[in-house]
Design an enzyme around this catalytic site. Structure first.
Site: not given
Ligand code: PGA
Length: 243
Positions: A138, A136, A67, A143
């Site tokens: 991801h 979280n 990314d 996400e």
């Protein structure tokens, strides 16, 4: 999935570096999928040490990163291109022309995503994909959401990710809010996956990755469907797993 629990961050980093180096030895012209973030820094240091000692040779390897922030140039010290150059590529014997990171400054983001996926296809796919985990859930910048995307795409970062990443910037306002990320489809197509995680803050997500239901709300849970995943964590990140 194969789980390896290391004593601490140093041991996790060393084991992960040895795992990757072993794959590079088996296939010198390997296509490596690489990750950024705090977690792999120690592993990259170990790979640099191994490369200095001629224990691993990256001269024939190609890398593709997961990314990049939209809007940051490769020279920005918080861009992932800059991270990869300064934490790994500048210090190993890799041909920089064979290291790929999405272009965060592409004028046409959709075209950039398409060509990134096409490049991975042309390379013949990723042999070994390294992944960190977001607390979280991801993976890369996929996400938690009601849906996941197969190919590389533009994504909006969640507030928790923006907050987690703010530690690297002077202020929260400077943290980019969007990124280009490889999709779950691209990640799942890798022949082998190596996940690393350390610290108590990752204990929940590691537990969900190992034992949780598969849900788009925890993108990492998708990895349960991959046939060749090795997870190397420290004791703190393993602390919520049943002994
Ligand atoms: P970290 O990030 O390595 O900085 O904890 C991992 C991730 O968000 O994927």
């Amino acid at each position: 999935m194969k789980l390896i629990v290391a004593k601490n961050y140093e041991e996790m980093s060393k084991l992960a570096a040895e795992f990757m180096a072993e794959e590079v030895k088996k296939k010198p012209e390997i296509i490596l999928g690489l990750a950024t973030g705090g977690t792999p820094v120690g592993m990259y240091k170990e790979l640099i040490r191994m490369c200095d000692n001629k224990e691993v040779d990256f001269s024939k390897a190609t890398t593709v990163n997961l990314d990049e922030y939209i809007g940051l140039s490769g020279e920005h010290n918080q861009s992932y291109r800059y991270f990869m150059n300064s934490n790994l590529f500048n210090h190993i014997n890799i041909d920089k022309a064979k290291t790929f990171v999405p272009n965060g400054q592409a004028l046409d983001v959709e075209a950039e995503c398409k060509s990134y996926d096409a490049r991975i296809r042309e390379l013949g796919g990723i042999d070994l994909q390294l992944l960190g985990l977001g607390s979280n859930g991801h993976v890369a910048f996929n996400e938690p959401d009601t849906f996941l995307t197969v190919g590389s795409h533009e994504t909006k970062l969640t507030q928790s990710t923006i907050e987690a990443n703010a530690r690297f910037f002077d202020s929260m306002d400077e943290v980019p809010k969007t990124a280009i990320t490889m999709g779950l489809g691209g990640i799942m197509q890798a022949k082998k996956i190596l996940v690393i995680a350390n610290g108590e803050g990752k204990a929940d997500v590691v537990e969900k990755l190992m034992n949780g239901k598969i849900t788009t709300e925890v993108p990492a849970s998708m990895l349960q469907m991959h046939r060749d995943v090795t997870i190397i964590v420290d004791e703190a990140a393993a602390s919520k797993l049943n002994k």
